[in-house]
Design a protein around this motif. Structure first.
Motif, PDB file in Angstrom:
ATOM      1  N   ARG A 147    -117.870  59.166 -12.374  1.00 19.86           N
ATOM      2  CA  ARG A 147    -116.651  58.383 -12.178  1.00 19.86           C
ATOM      3  C   ARG A 147    -115.788  59.004 -11.084  1.00 19.86           C
ATOM      4  O   ARG A 147    -115.780  60.217 -10.882  1.00 19.86           O
ATOM      5  CB  ARG A 147    -115.853  58.283 -13.483  1.00 19.86           C
ATOM      6  CG  ARG A 147    -116.576  57.516 -14.594  1.00 19.86           C
ATOM      7  CD  ARG A 147    -116.853  56.065 -14.156  1.00 19.86           C
ATOM      8  NE  ARG A 147    -117.443  55.272 -15.227  1.00 19.86           N
ATOM      9  CZ  ARG A 147    -118.713  54.902 -15.281  1.00 19.86           C
ATOM     10  NH1 ARG A 147    -119.550  55.313 -14.339  1.00 19.86           N
ATOM     11  NH2 ARG A 147    -119.162  54.145 -16.270  1.00 19.86           N
ATOM     12  N   GLY A 148    -115.042  58.142 -10.408  1.00 25.73           N
ATOM     13  CA  GLY A 148    -114.166  58.604  -9.340  1.00 25.73           C
ATOM     14  C   GLY A 148    -114.927  58.828  -8.048  1.00 25.73           C
ATOM     15  O   GLY A 148    -116.142  59.058  -8.055  1.00 25.73           O
ATOM     16  N   GLY A 149    -114.248  58.746  -6.946  1.00 25.38           N
ATOM     17  CA  GLY A 149    -114.870  59.016  -5.663  1.00 25.38           C
ATOM     18  C   GLY A 149    -115.840  57.952  -5.199  1.00 25.38           C
ATOM     19  O   GLY A 149    -116.663  58.199  -4.310  1.00 25.38           O
ATOM     20  N   TRP A 150    -115.755  56.745  -5.780  1.00 24.96           N
ATOM     21  CA  TRP A 150    -116.606  55.659  -5.323  1.00 24.96           C
ATOM     22  C   TRP A 150    -116.076  55.170  -3.979  1.00 24.96           C
ATOM     23  O   TRP A 150    -114.945  54.695  -3.870  1.00 24.96           O
ATOM     24  CB  TRP A 150    -116.602  54.505  -6.321  1.00 24.96           C
ATOM     25  CG  TRP A 150    -117.351  54.762  -7.594  1.00 24.96           C
ATOM     26  CD1 TRP A 150    -117.631  55.964  -8.168  1.00 24.96           C
ATOM     27  CD2 TRP A 150    -117.893  53.766  -8.467  1.00 24.96           C
ATOM     28  NE1 TRP A 150    -118.317  55.794  -9.343  1.00 24.96           N
ATOM     29  CE2 TRP A 150    -118.487  54.453  -9.557  1.00 24.96           C
ATOM     30  CE3 TRP A 150    -117.925  52.382  -8.451  1.00 24.96           C
ATOM     31  CZ2 TRP A 150    -119.114  53.787 -10.604  1.00 24.96           C
ATOM     32  CZ3 TRP A 150    -118.544  51.704  -9.493  1.00 24.96           C
ATOM     33  CH2 TRP A 150    -119.137  52.406 -10.560  1.00 24.96           C
ATOM     34  N   LEU A 151    -116.892  55.280  -2.931  1.00 28.74           N
ATOM     35  CA  LEU A 151    -116.451  54.869  -1.598  1.00 28.74           C
ATOM     36  C   LEU A 151    -116.759  53.405  -1.318  1.00 28.74           C
ATOM     37  O   LEU A 151    -116.007  52.744  -0.599  1.00 28.74           O
ATOM     38  CB  LEU A 151    -117.093  55.766  -0.544  1.00 28.74           C
ATOM     39  CG  LEU A 151    -116.686  57.246  -0.673  1.00 28.74           C
ATOM     40  CD1 LEU A 151    -117.508  58.119   0.260  1.00 28.74           C
ATOM     41  CD2 LEU A 151    -115.196  57.433  -0.402  1.00 28.74           C
ATOM     42  N   LYS A 152    -117.833  52.921  -1.884  1.00 23.69           N
ATOM     43  CA  LYS A 152    -118.110  51.483  -1.808  1.00 23.69           C
ATOM     44  C   LYS A 152    -119.218  51.140  -2.791  1.00 23.69           C
ATOM     45  O   LYS A 152    -119.937  52.017  -3.284  1.00 23.69           O
ATOM     46  CB  LYS A 152    -118.484  51.048  -0.388  1.00 23.69           C
ATOM     47  CG  LYS A 152    -119.882  51.450   0.076  1.00 23.69           C
ATOM     48  CD  LYS A 152    -120.207  50.813   1.436  1.00 23.69           C
ATOM     49  CE  LYS A 152    -121.660  51.043   1.826  1.00 23.69           C
ATOM     50  NZ  LYS A 152    -122.005  50.394   3.107  1.00 23.69           N
ATOM     51  N   VAL A 153    -119.343  49.841  -3.076  1.00 22.52           N
ATOM     52  CA  VAL A 153    -120.448  49.325  -3.877  1.00 22.52           C
ATOM     53  C   VAL A 153    -121.145  48.273  -3.030  1.00 22.52           C
ATOM     54  O   VAL A 153    -120.506  47.370  -2.490  1.00 22.52           O
ATOM     55  CB  VAL A 153    -119.956  48.703  -5.197  1.00 22.52           C
ATOM     56  CG1 VAL A 153    -121.146  48.145  -5.990  1.00 22.52           C
ATOM     57  CG2 VAL A 153    -119.196  49.723  -6.032  1.00 22.52           C
ATOM     58  N   LEU A 154    -122.453  48.408  -2.892  1.00 24.24           N
ATOM     59  CA  LEU A 154    -123.234  47.470  -2.089  1.00 24.24           C
ATOM     60  C   LEU A 154    -124.036  46.550  -2.995  1.00 24.24           C
ATOM     61  O   LEU A 154    -124.674  47.004  -3.947  1.00 24.24           O
ATOM     62  CB  LEU A 154    -124.169  48.233  -1.149  1.00 24.24           C
ATOM     63  CG  LEU A 154    -125.048  47.371  -0.244  1.00 24.24           C
ATOM     64  CD1 LEU A 154    -125.099  47.941   1.169  1.00 24.24           C
ATOM     65  CD2 LEU A 154    -126.469  47.240  -0.809  1.00 24.24           C
ATOM     66  N   PHE A 155    -123.978  45.253  -2.685  1.00 24.62           N
ATOM     67  CA  PHE A 155    -124.752  44.241  -3.400  1.00 24.62           C
ATOM     68  C   PHE A 155    -125.788  43.678  -2.432  1.00 24.62           C
ATOM     69  O   PHE A 155    -125.444  43.260  -1.315  1.00 24.62           O
ATOM     70  CB  PHE A 155    -123.842  43.124  -3.912  1.00 24.62           C
ATOM     71  CG  PHE A 155    -122.750  43.610  -4.838  1.00 24.62           C
ATOM     72  CD1 PHE A 155    -122.999  43.815  -6.182  1.00 24.62           C
ATOM     73  CD2 PHE A 155    -121.478  43.879  -4.343  1.00 24.62           C
ATOM     74  CE1 PHE A 155    -121.998  44.272  -7.034  1.00 24.62           C
ATOM     75  CE2 PHE A 155    -120.470  44.335  -5.180  1.00 24.62           C
ATOM     76  CZ  PHE A 155    -120.722  44.541  -6.531  1.00 24.62           C
ATOM     77  N   ALA A 156    -127.062  43.693  -2.829  1.00 28.12           N
ATOM     78  CA  ALA A 156    -128.149  43.244  -1.970  1.00 28.12           C
ATOM     79  C   ALA A 156    -128.821  42.018  -2.577  1.00 28.12           C
ATOM     80  O   ALA A 156    -129.124  41.998  -3.769  1.00 28.12           O
ATOM     81  CB  ALA A 156    -129.165  44.369  -1.782  1.00 28.12           C
ATOM     82  N   MET A 157    -129.066  41.008  -1.734  1.00 28.21           N
ATOM     83  CA  MET A 157    -129.626  39.752  -2.250  1.00 28.21           C
ATOM     84  C   MET A 157    -130.259  38.958  -1.117  1.00 28.21           C
ATOM     85  O   MET A 157    -130.081  39.274   0.066  1.00 28.21           O
ATOM     86  CB  MET A 157    -128.520  38.939  -2.923  1.00 28.21           C
ATOM     87  CG  MET A 157    -127.438  38.457  -1.964  1.00 28.21           C
ATOM     88  SD  MET A 157    -125.859  38.113  -2.767  1.00 28.21           S
ATOM     89  CE  MET A 157    -125.159  39.782  -2.853  1.00 28.21           C
ATOM     90  N   ALA A 158    -130.974  37.895  -1.479  1.00 26.38           N
ATOM     91  CA  ALA A 158    -131.567  37.016  -0.482  1.00 26.38           C
ATOM     92  C   ALA A 158    -130.464  36.318   0.314  1.00 26.38           C
ATOM     93  O   ALA A 158    -129.375  36.059  -0.220  1.00 26.38           O
ATOM     94  CB  ALA A 158    -132.463  35.982  -1.156  1.00 26.38           C
ATOM     95  N   PRO A 159    -130.707  35.999   1.576  1.00 32.46           N
ATOM     96  CA  PRO A 159    -129.680  35.340   2.394  1.00 32.46           C
ATOM     97  C   PRO A 159    -129.108  34.074   1.753  1.00 32.46           C
ATOM     98  O   PRO A 159    -127.892  33.820   1.847  1.00 32.46           O
ATOM     99  CB  PRO A 159    -130.423  35.023   3.692  1.00 32.46           C
ATOM    100  CG  PRO A 159    -131.474  36.078   3.789  1.00 32.46           C
ATOM    101  CD  PRO A 159    -131.919  36.308   2.373  1.00 32.46           C
ATOM    102  N   ASP A 160    -129.960  33.274   1.078  1.00 31.62           N
ATOM    103  CA  ASP A 160    -129.445  32.036   0.488  1.00 31.62           C
ATOM    104  C   ASP A 160    -128.629  32.277  -0.776  1.00 31.62           C
ATOM    105  O   ASP A 160    -127.975  31.357  -1.285  1.00 31.62           O
ATOM    106  CB  ASP A 160    -130.582  31.052   0.204  1.00 31.62           C
ATOM    107  CG  ASP A 160    -131.623  31.587  -0.781  1.00 31.62           C
ATOM    108  OD1 ASP A 160    -131.486  32.738  -1.248  1.00 31.62           O
ATOM    109  OD2 ASP A 160    -132.576  30.851  -1.086  1.00 31.62           O
ATOM    110  N   GLU A 161    -128.635  33.525  -1.278  1.00 29.77           N
ATOM    111  CA  GLU A 161    -127.805  33.859  -2.435  1.00 29.77           C
ATOM    112  C   GLU A 161    -126.412  34.324  -2.024  1.00 29.77           C
ATOM    113  O   GLU A 161    -125.509  34.395  -2.863  1.00 29.77           O
ATOM    114  CB  GLU A 161    -128.472  34.964  -3.261  1.00 29.77           C
ATOM    115  CG  GLU A 161    -129.753  34.541  -3.956  1.00 29.77           C
ATOM    116  CD  GLU A 161    -130.355  35.674  -4.760  1.00 29.77           C
ATOM    117  OE1 GLU A 161    -130.329  35.583  -6.011  1.00 29.77           O
ATOM    118  OE2 GLU A 161    -130.839  36.644  -4.156  1.00 29.77           O
ATOM    119  N   ILE A 162    -126.244  34.648  -0.748  1.00 35.18           N
ATOM    120  CA  ILE A 162    -124.963  35.176  -0.277  1.00 35.18           C
ATOM    121  C   ILE A 162    -123.824  34.165  -0.444  1.00 35.18           C
ATOM    122  O   ILE A 162    -122.764  34.512  -1.006  1.00 35.18           O
ATOM    123  CB  ILE A 162    -125.068  35.644   1.187  1.00 35.18           C
ATOM    124  CG1 ILE A 162    -125.887  36.938   1.280  1.00 35.18           C
ATOM    125  CG2 ILE A 162    -123.689  35.842   1.797  1.00 35.18           C
ATOM    126  CD1 ILE A 162    -125.152  38.198   0.928  1.00 35.18           C
TER     127      ILE A 162
END
Length: 277
Positions: A147-162
């Protein structure tokens, strides 16, 4: 404006700007960077990558200056092995991430902290991100991420899901964090107000950088704030329309044709009237 290399810092995005699709910098661009540095200029990079993933490019480019990482959430000095600036996500980002994961069970998820990347849901598209970064992450559950110090969260998915993913995020009306699309398969949660542009402003305040002229180069949505924050900015020919609109100058070459060589040639020749400087 007269460009003096010894007072100029070029800050370049990596993918689609300095790096062509094969992720190997062109020799002509490398030669131009070396010529710029030999003339007294400073060259740095601004990327969404982690510290660990960005260092290999910093070493390959033989750069001595601090670099912007995590899409602006931190500035890292590899010479001193020190984070010079950082902004973390608020504590509620943990439960927000959990809620987003529950709503989108097929989306890959990665939490990034300064010491490591934590893959909490591994999918085909998340595997692409790991392959892109070239760094072995920690595979764990969301509850196992420190916990703490999270600089970013990345979500990865197919282009048509964006598009539906973005629509869901916008419908939630979330305050206290920001979201940005960083590629056709990546969408990211960042601390509120954090962009490559805000990091560039922080960079300007680092010791010895107060009087520098910053030239930014980028091609995608997550580069727009940096292009707008720079003293002068340029976009390669392959940039998305929004990045081109934000840049002061449009380069004739793409990232596959030596866009960086073109820009540095303009700067070193002081043919800046053509570049609008």
């Amino acid at each position: 404006m007269q460009i003096r290399p010894e007072k100029t810092v070029i800050v370049s995005d990596l993918d689609g700007t300095l790096l062509p699709p094969d992720k190997i910098p062109l020799e002509r661009d490398l030669a131009a960077i070396r010529a710029f540095e030999a003339a007294g200029g400073t060259f740095s990079i601004a990327t969404g990558r982690t510290i660990q993933a960005a260092i290999r490019y910093q070493k390959a480019l033989d750069l001595k200056s601090p670099m912007i990482v995590y899409n602006g959430a931190a500035i890292y000095d590899s010479e001193r092995d020190e984070v010079l600036f950082s902004v973390s996500l608020p504590d509620f980002a943990v439960e927000l991430t959990r809620a987003i994961m529950d709503a989108h069970p097929h989306v890959g998820v990665e939490v990034l902290r300064a010491e490591n990347a934590y893959v909490v849901r591994n999918t085909e598209y998340e595997k692409r991100h790991i392959a892109l970064c070239g760094v072995e992450p920690c595979y764990c559950t969301l509850d196992e991420v420190p916990r703490g110090g999270w600089l970013k969260v990345l979500f990865a998915m197919a282009p048509d899901e964006i598009p539906p993913f973005i629509a869901d995020i916008q419908q939630r009306g979330i305050e206290g964090v920001d979201f940005i699309q960083s590629a056709d398969i990546f969408y990211e949660m960042l601390p509120e107000g954090v962009t490559k542009g805000s990091a560039l402003q922080a960079y300007h305040k680092l010791p010895g950088m107060e009087d520098a002229v910053f030239v930014a180069v980028g091609d995608y949505d997550n580069d727009i704030a940096m292009l707008q924050a720079a003293d002068f900015s340029a976009a390669p020919a392959n940039a998305v329309p929004e990045a081109k609109a934000a840049a002061d100058h449009l380069l004739a070459r793409s990232c596959e044709e030596g866009a960086m060589e073109e820009l540095i040639g303009l700067l070193l020749s002081n043919d800046t009237h053509r570049a609008g400087v």
